[in-house]
Design an enzyme around this catalytic site. Structure first.
Site, PDB file in Angstrom:
ATOM      1  N   SER A  95       0.819  -1.215   0.000  1.00  0.00           N
ATOM      2  CA  SER A  95       0.000   0.000   0.000  1.00  0.00           C
ATOM      3  C   SER A  95       0.846   1.255   0.000  1.00  0.00           C
ATOM      4  CB  SER A  95      -0.913   0.006   1.232  1.00  0.00           C
ATOM      5  OG  SER A  95      -0.145  -0.045   2.422  1.00  0.00           O
ATOM      6  N   LYS A  96       2.122   1.140   0.360  1.00  0.00           N
ATOM      7  CA  LYS A  96       2.986   2.309   0.459  1.00  0.00           C
ATOM      8  C   LYS A  96       3.328   2.914  -0.900  1.00  0.00           C
ATOM      9  CE  LYS A  96       3.323   2.232   4.965  1.00  0.00           C
ATOM     10  NZ  LYS A  96       2.746   3.300   5.793  1.00  0.00           N
TER      11      LYS A  96
END
Length: 346
Positions: free
Chosen positions: A47-48
């Site tokens: 998700s980063k």
């Protein structure tokens, strides 16, 4: 006239729009419907990617970054990988201060993308000069033409998920989501996603996940920082020994703490029962779902969305290593019998 080749211009165009996948066997005993948003489908496998691209592009639009400048960040591994990936495409140098708790797999991946990596002791206070927070700040001060991403205290961390993850989940569920379950480290994912979803329907329950050894759950309940809560734990990217301003506690309804051991087994269970090869923090989210279900949080009408933040390949030397699991004392007789399935033919 020749048809154009259907291709992406670069890997960054693949960020976002990750799928929802129904959970079946691991949730069959619970009331409700359960779906996982698999952030490992991002090109950087977590998700980063979302915050790395968004924060860097915001800095570019404001004239803060120019080609050849240096990106500096504090990371448990995933944000660093995403920043290194974006830096390659956009022409920046990348320096990362990493906690020694991060798996060797993560550190090797960072180096493979050309990042300069400083490995800092995990079990020191945030204001210790050796902590990865302090080291990143020092490197920023010493490096001309550098930008410190500072994800723990950067509003853009929240904004990235408010503008992407939240709208995606709302659209994917046709607005029928009733619960969001997500871990909290920097807090950007859960806060930005929750803010958007609550604006669409304030009745959606936002259920956070915290680790034993972290201060977040108690702070959420009492607004007091209790250093007595802090002790070493093994899960990466979950919980904190400080209070990040990138966490909006007001949009989170409650927190559930999970243990290292149960989260590790839940991670391996997701691989065995659902074919989902996801990371340690995803297992922590799954473990929290079990505990929330046991407390009666869900009913037959619940549509529960869990955010699984990253990919299992980053934990081969940890939760997916039988040796590591044994060293931590995480195998009981039942699990050991299930897990040991390798035989050598002579």
């Amino acid at each position: 006239m020749k048809e154009e080749i259907n291709a992406y211009n670069n890997i960054l165009e693949l960020i976002g729009n990750t799928p929802l996948i129904k959970l079946n066997r691991v949730t069959q005993e619970f009331e409700g419907n359960f779906y996982a948003k698999i952030e490992a489908f991002n090109p950087g496998h977590s998700s980063k990617d979302r915050i790395a691209l968004y924060i860097i592009e915001q800095a570019e639009s404001k004239g803060i970054l120019s080609p050849g400048d240096t990106i500096i960040e504090t990371t448990s591994g995933n944000t660093g990988f995403s920043l290194a990936m974006v830096s390659i495409i956009k022409g920046y140098n990348c320096i990362l201060a990493v906690s020694s708790k991060s798996s060797k797999d993560k550190i090797d991946m960072l180096r493979s993308l050309g990042a300069k990596v400083y490995v800092c002791p995990a079990h020191v206070s945030a204001d210790d000069e050796r902590s990865y927070y302090s080291v990143a700040k020092r490197l920023h001060e010493e490096t001309k033409g550098s930008v410190y991403i500072n994800q723990y205290f950067n509003q853009l961390n929240i904004d990235a998920h408010y503008l992407s993850t939240g709208p995606e989940i709302w659209k994917q569920t046709n607005g029928k989501i009733t619960h969001l379950v997500a871990c909290s480290g920097t807090g950007g994912t859960i806060s930005g996603t929750a803010k958007y979803l609550k604006e669409q329907n304030p009745n959606i329950k936002i259920l956070g996940v915290d680790a034993f050894g972290s201060v977040l759950k108690k702070y959420h309940e009492t607004k007091e920082f209790d250093s007595a809560e802090i002790y070493p734990y093994r899960i990466e990217g979950l919980g904190k020994n400080l209070i990040p301003t990138a966490t909006d506690f007001d949009v989170i309804d409650k927190f559930m703490k999970v243990t290292d051991e149960e989260s590790a087994h839940s991670t391996r269970e997701l691989a065995r029962k659902e074919g989902l090869f996801v990371g340690y923090t995803s297992g922590a989210v799954m473990q929290a779902i079990k505990q929330y279900a046991e407390e009666g949080e869900f009913d037959e009408n619940s549509n529960v969305i869990a955010i699984f933040p990253d990919h299992g390949s980053r934990y081969m030397s940890k939760v997916f290593s039988d040796d590591w699991m044994n060293d931590q004392g995480f195998f009981d007789s039942v699990n050991e019998e299930e897990e040991q399935k390798i035989e050598f033919v002579k």
